[in-house]
Enzyme design. Structure first.
Site, PDB file in Angstrom:
ATOM      1  N   LYS A  91     -15.504  21.679  10.065  1.00 29.01           N
ATOM      2  CA  LYS A  91     -14.287  21.100   9.345  1.00 29.01           C
ATOM      3  C   LYS A  91     -15.435  19.455   8.917  1.00 29.01           C
ATOM      4  O   LYS A  91     -16.490  19.340   9.620  1.00 29.01           O
ATOM      5  CB  LYS A  91     -13.465  20.065  10.943  1.00 29.01           C
ATOM      6  CG  LYS A  91     -12.244  21.412  10.865  1.00 29.01           C
ATOM      7  CD  LYS A  91     -11.262  20.823  11.053  1.00 29.01           C
ATOM      8  CE  LYS A  91     -10.718  19.472  10.329  1.00 29.01           C
ATOM      9  NZ  LYS A  91      -9.432  19.104  10.118  1.00 29.01           N
ATOM     10  N   HIS A 113     -34.225  23.020  -2.688  1.00 26.14           N
ATOM     11  CA  HIS A 113     -35.264  23.149  -1.512  1.00 26.14           C
ATOM     12  C   HIS A 113     -36.476  22.731  -2.364  1.00 26.14           C
ATOM     13  O   HIS A 113     -37.645  22.657  -2.261  1.00 26.14           O
ATOM     14  CB  HIS A 113     -35.907  24.890  -1.016  1.00 26.14           C
ATOM     15  CG  HIS A 113     -36.403  24.626   0.876  1.00 26.14           C
ATOM     16  ND1 HIS A 113     -36.920  23.599   1.031  1.00 26.14           N
ATOM     17  CD2 HIS A 113     -36.706  25.571   1.247  1.00 26.14           C
ATOM     18  CE1 HIS A 113     -36.934  23.626   2.469  1.00 26.14           C
ATOM     19  NE2 HIS A 113     -37.051  25.007   2.315  1.00 26.14           N
ATOM     20  N   ARG A 136     -39.230  27.471  11.299  1.00 22.53           N
ATOM     21  CA  ARG A 136     -40.807  27.418  10.442  1.00 22.53           C
ATOM     22  C   ARG A 136     -40.541  26.045  10.097  1.00 22.53           C
ATOM     23  O   ARG A 136     -41.311  24.656  10.031  1.00 22.53           O
ATOM     24  CB  ARG A 136     -41.096  28.369   9.308  1.00 22.53           C
ATOM     25  CG  ARG A 136     -41.818  29.839  10.193  1.00 22.53           C
ATOM     26  CD  ARG A 136     -41.454  30.674   9.279  1.00 22.53           C
ATOM     27  NE  ARG A 136     -42.015  30.214   7.177  1.00 22.53           N
ATOM     28  CZ  ARG A 136     -42.301  30.294   7.188  1.00 22.53           C
ATOM     29  NH1 ARG A 136     -44.399  30.580   7.523  1.00 22.53           N
ATOM     30  NH2 ARG A 136     -42.803  29.987   5.727  1.00 22.53           N
ATOM     31  N   THR A 137     -39.730  25.559   8.893  1.00 21.63           N
ATOM     32  CA  THR A 137     -39.468  24.731   7.884  1.00 21.63           C
ATOM     33  C   THR A 137     -38.792  23.708   9.066  1.00 21.63           C
ATOM     34  O   THR A 137     -39.515  22.566   8.651  1.00 21.63           O
ATOM     35  CB  THR A 137     -38.054  24.871   7.566  1.00 21.63           C
ATOM     36  OG1 THR A 137     -38.183  25.829   6.780  1.00 21.63           O
ATOM     37  CG2 THR A 137     -37.595  23.275   6.118  1.00 21.63           C
ATOM     38  N   ARG A 196     -30.926  20.712   6.156  1.00 18.57           N
ATOM     39  CA  ARG A 196     -31.048  22.074   6.786  1.00 18.57           C
ATOM     40  C   ARG A 196     -29.814  22.635   6.263  1.00 18.57           C
ATOM     41  O   ARG A 196     -29.092  22.273   7.567  1.00 18.57           O
ATOM     42  CB  ARG A 196     -31.586  22.447   7.137  1.00 18.57           C
ATOM     43  CG  ARG A 196     -31.819  24.840   7.363  1.00 18.57           C
ATOM     44  CD  ARG A 196     -31.673  24.670   5.960  1.00 18.57           C
ATOM     45  NE  ARG A 196     -33.626  24.969   5.688  1.00 18.57           N
ATOM     46  CZ  ARG A 196     -34.310  26.153   5.709  1.00 18.57           C
ATOM     47  NH1 ARG A 196     -34.161  27.154   6.265  1.00 18.57           N
ATOM     48  NH2 ARG A 196     -35.217  25.663   5.593  1.00 18.57           N
TER      49      ARG A 196
END
Lengths: 323, 168, 427
Positions: free
Chosen positions: A92, A144, A64-65, A114
């Site tokens: 890493k 956010h 969605r985002t 994200r």
């Protein structure tokens, strides 16, 4: 925290609401206002970011985002690169840096990031080349900011002003990056009363220091509020011993029409999505007259267009020019 | 420059010419669209004088400017508002001063993102020298030949006046 | 054939010495302070007027990374960094790969250290096999191989029964047991102190109780077993209070604090600075003050750097994913001296907390300038100012939050067993 601003106070990265001032947040809202219209036209596109390349860098899955950022970028005529990187492959730091260098080599001007780790966007922003902007699309439990701004946009559209509002944020505040950003945004925009409502296991310690009032009972927390923001409850919370069951959660914290009755008559109900109907919110409320949940999605695109164009509209040398 | 023309007089002249022009081209029932900010003020004058029934359209060409990468996003962005369907209609695009032509290019691009008009007529209060694109006004209140460093600007909305800044 | 260190201001807390004296060394051993002993033939003389001469420093807890993690650091690199910081004895933790749970690994470390011939390296043996917290290590064999104490490093033992038995078994062999108080369940995926800053930044928090619960358990078991115990890395006010109470009851317990916890707080994490990620975490101002008070009063008798060198990549990551730890050998002395400048400790007390007191934890010979003891000596210029930069570090680990800090006091000479192993060029 000046990392996200240019020397003359303009937005370079958008990592967190914290540390920004009211004029800047208001400018984001105002700019988004003009982008709302673009979505209603025959051609839902403006040529503003033509020739710019934006990379959606998602270390944590979120359809969605990612889609709203994608749509925002495309409506601004930018070229878009979608990269889903599994976090385990980049456990890493080395390979995270490699990923960044690769994208920079592809002449990307913006990373939308994200990541499951709090602070990941800050980390990336402090390591990118000078011509690259970073937008935080959610980092761990930290922030956010675009979601919070679209919520502010929705509130402003319905309530016009922030200075007299009572806002309740209900649900899993412990793990919520959205809530943290909302709390910063609401207080910067002047909301005098911000409440958080949840069982004690979902309220992080010292959250009062962020300027909120803590309620553990829903009916008290909702009393006379103008805005209710529901947070999503993840299923994992039952496994980690924070809650006994979804059923019990709904019984005490689920938002129903009946419970909403103690709020202000013109209360609006928001939810960042995706909703768990019957867990944190009843369908009657989600689809009811007070719900503005679908509008939030629409406004989300405009907010992201605003933030993207503000971040990318920072030329190295500022000079005048008029057509 | 000898004297600064009166806006009222220019508007009158402009509208007289416009009526003739629209009639000659058979462009009936035009939609008046002003470019923010000065163009909107002029467009209001034009609309009332021509007796146009349709509401005004307002364009903010900020998202269409060609200098975004040089100067960034304009701080205060008032949105464009075209409260009608432009498809198949005659659009009367109004601005205060036509100078380089870049604003008009941006405005025409934006109009086409709303639909496909039958035609676009360009009317300006002042058409000055300094074009950088092959664009000209169909109708102009006045035409001035100015040095590149000179500026002419409409101030308003009440009263509307032209301000002339001559560089030394 | 002897060596004399002349004209320095000698600070030897164990003997209460705080005056200008010459020190004479022969065959690696201190033979006298003041006038040269009879029949003493001077071969070399060092004139250190205006400088402080004290026992070489002892770092209680250093991860030397060798064997197994040589990409982070080596015994050679860290020994050199140590003597540069005035440290003559490194007590290395058993969290190597393989862990120090067999005499062979102890021998290997001693051998490497011997080859470098720089700082002394003393070895802490593993408390449980593989540090896994379930089966006891061969503590007898480890002691006989030269281990000075036993520890489970940062691997906390969940099973209380094993902790209890390990204490009893260590007591059998007269070994000091080092305990790191952190409840493994409360410490799951933690990254920072559970407090206002952690909440604001969304960093999973480590509660104060993660320290105090395990500390309470361990102190009760120490009392029951009678083992000589040392608590590593106190970080909370409450923890200091508990250790003070235990000591007041006469328990054979000492405690240390890692120096960064005396200078930094949770506020230093505000911009996700991974250099400030440590274990235990930097906590509140209140905790820091209580730790300082504990140092002042002697509840916390030993100071250490809790040296954790890392390769750059280990810290080049978002805060929650970055490795914890600070490379601290080269700031052990100067941070300790800073406590003197800030009025918390006298110079004698300060030196004692990094020399004599840590030696007592393990019953080491080092840590004093008494005649007959090994000539492990640190000489420093107390007035010299310098700034810590990344390039200046000799440790392989450049991970320190003190980059850019200005310090007062710089080591000019370090002697190990009477041999000059470090000398500041332009001193």
């Amino acid at each position: 925290m000046n990392l996200q601003l240019t020397e003359d106070g303009r937005l370079r990265h958008f990592l967190t609401i914290e540390g920004l001032d009211r004029p800047l947040l208001t400018r984001i809202l105002d700019t988004a206002e003009s982008f709302v219209g673009v979505g209603e036209r025959a051609v839902k596109k403006v040529p503003l970011l033509r020739g710019k390349t934006i990379a959606n860098l998602f270390f944590e899955p979120s359809t969605r985002t990612r889609s709203t950022f994608e749509l925002a970028a495309k409506r601004l005529s930018a070229d878009l690169l979608n990269l889903s990187v599994s976090a385990s492959a980049t456990r890493k730091g080395e390979s995270l840096m490699d990923t960044l260098r690769n994208l920079e080599a592809m002449q990307c001007e913006m990373f939308v990031v994200r990541h499951e780790a709090s602070g990941a966007a800050h980390y990336i922003a402090s390591h990118v080349a000078p011509h690259v902007s970073v937008i935080n699309a959610g980092d761990g439990r930290h922030a956010h900011p675009t979601q919070a701004m679209l919520d502010m946009f929705t509130i402003r559209r319905h309530k016009e002003r922030f200075e007299h509002l009572k806002v309740a944020i209900v649900g899993d505040l412990m793990h919520s990056r959205v809530a943290r950003s909302q709390i910063h945004a609401l207080s910067i925009l002047g909301v005098p009363e911000i409440r958080v409502v949840a069982p004690r296991t979902l309220i992080p310690p010292f959250i009062e220091n962020m300027g909120v009032h803590v309620y553990t009972r829903l009916n008290r927390g909702l009393k006379d509020v103008d805005v209710v923001i529901m947070l999503r409850l993840q299923h994992e919370r039952m496994d980690s011993g924070l809650l006994p069951s979804e059923h019990e959660y709904f019984r005490y914290y689920g938002l129903t029409e009946e419970r909403l009755a103690v709020a202000d008559d013109n209360v609006i109900v928001m939810h960042p999505g995706p909703m768990n109907r019957g867990v944190e919110i009843d369908s009657d409320v989600a689809d009811g007259p007070h719900s503005v949940i679908l509008q939030q999605v629409t406004y989300g695109i405009a907010i992201r267009m605003a933030v993207m164009s503000m971040c990318l509209g920072n030329p190295p040398a500022v000079e005048g020019g008029e057509g | 420059m000898k004297e600064i023309p009166q806006v009222e007089a220019l508007l009158e002249a402009m509208c007289a010419e416009l009526r003739d022009f629209l009639a000659s081209q058979a462009r009936q029932d035009p939609l008046v669209v002003g470019i923010r900010t000065g163009g909107v003020w002029v467009a209001e004058g034009v609309r009332s004088r021509l007796g146009v029934a349709d509401p005004m359209g307002e364009l903010n060409i900020n998202f269409y400017r060609d200098d975004f990468t040089r100067i960034g996003l304009h701080p205060q962005v008032q949105p464009s508002m075209l409260p009608f369907d432009v498809d198949g209609r005659h659009v009367l695009l109004v601005d205060d001063v036509l100078h380089t032509g870049r604003t008009i290019r941006a405005a025409m691009n934006e109009i086409f993102d709303y639909g496909r008009p039958a035609s676009i007529t360009l009317a300006v209060l002042v058409e000055r020298s300094g074009r950088e694109l092959p664009i000209r006004a169909d109708v102009a209140g006045t035409r001035l030949s100015l040095r590149p460093q000179d500026h002419i600007k409409l101030t308003g909305p009440e009263p509307l006046a032209l301000e002339f800044k001559q560089a030394r | 054939m002897g060596t004399s260190i002349r004209g320095g201001w000698v600070v030897d807390p164990a003997n209460g010495i705080d005056e200008q004296l010459d020190i004479h060394v022969e065959d690696g051993v201190i033979v006298g302070l003041g006038p040269s002993p009879a029949n003493f033939e001077v071969e070399r003389e060092y004139h250190v007027d205006g400088n402080v001469v004290c026992p070489g420093l002892i770092e209680l807890r250093a991860s030397l990374r060798e064997p197994g993690q040589e990409h982070k650091a080596t015994i050679a690199s860290e020994s050199r960094a140590a003597v540069r910081g005035g440290i003559t004895t490194l007590c290395c933790t058993p969290d190597t790969d393989p862990v120090v749970d067999t005499p062979a690994v102890v021998e290997l470390i001693h051998q490497r250290a011997g080859a470098v011939a720089c700082a002394r390296v003393e070895v802490q043996g593993a408390l449980t096999q593989g540090l896994e917290g379930s089966r006891l290590s061969q503590m007898g064999a480890l002691r006989d191989a030269g281990c000075i104490g036993v520890s489970n490093a940062y691997r906390v033992m969940e099973n209380t029964e094993v902790v209890r038995r390990a204490m009893e078994y260590a007591a059998t062999f007269g070994l000091t047991i080092l305990l790191f108080p952190e409840d493994p369940w409360l410490a799951q995926d933690h990254a920072a102190h559970e407090g206002a800053v952690g909440t604001r930044l969304g960093l999973p928090g480590l509660a104060e109780t993660a320290e105090t619960i395990t500390l309470a358990r361990d102190l009760l078991l120490v009392e029951a077993s009678g083992v000589r115990a040392h608590i590593c890395g106190l970080s909370t006010a409450r923890g200091v209070e508990m250790v003070a109470q235990a000591r007041a009851r006469g328990l054979p317990v000492t405690a240390d604090v890692a120096l960064p916890n005396l200078f930094l707080t949770e506020m230093d994490v505000t911009d996700f600075n991974s250099a400030c990620k440590v274990r235990p975490p930097l906590r509140t101002q209140r905790d820091r003050e209580a730790l300082r008070q504990g140092v002042h009063e002697g509840t916390i008798a030993t100071l250490c750097s809790a040296h954790q060198p890392h390769e750059p990549d280990a810290k080049q990551a978002p805060f929650t994913e970055a490795a914890p730890g600070i490379s601290g050998l080269e700031t052990l002395l100067v941070l300790t001296l800073r406590l003197v400048d800030e009025g918390l400790l006298t110079l004698q007390q300060a030196i004692s907390r990094v020399t004599y007191e840590p030696a007592r934890v393990f019953g080491l010979e080092a840590g004093t300038l008494s005649p007959g003891r090994p000539a492990d000596i640190c000489v420093f210029d107390p007035e010299r100012h310098w700034m810590l930069t990344r390039e200046r570090l000799w440790s392989e680990g450049r991970n320190t939050p003190f980059i850019g800090w200005e310090f007062k006091g710089e080591v000019t000479h370090t002697f190990v067993g009477g041999r000059l192993v470090y000398h500041l060029e332009d001193a």
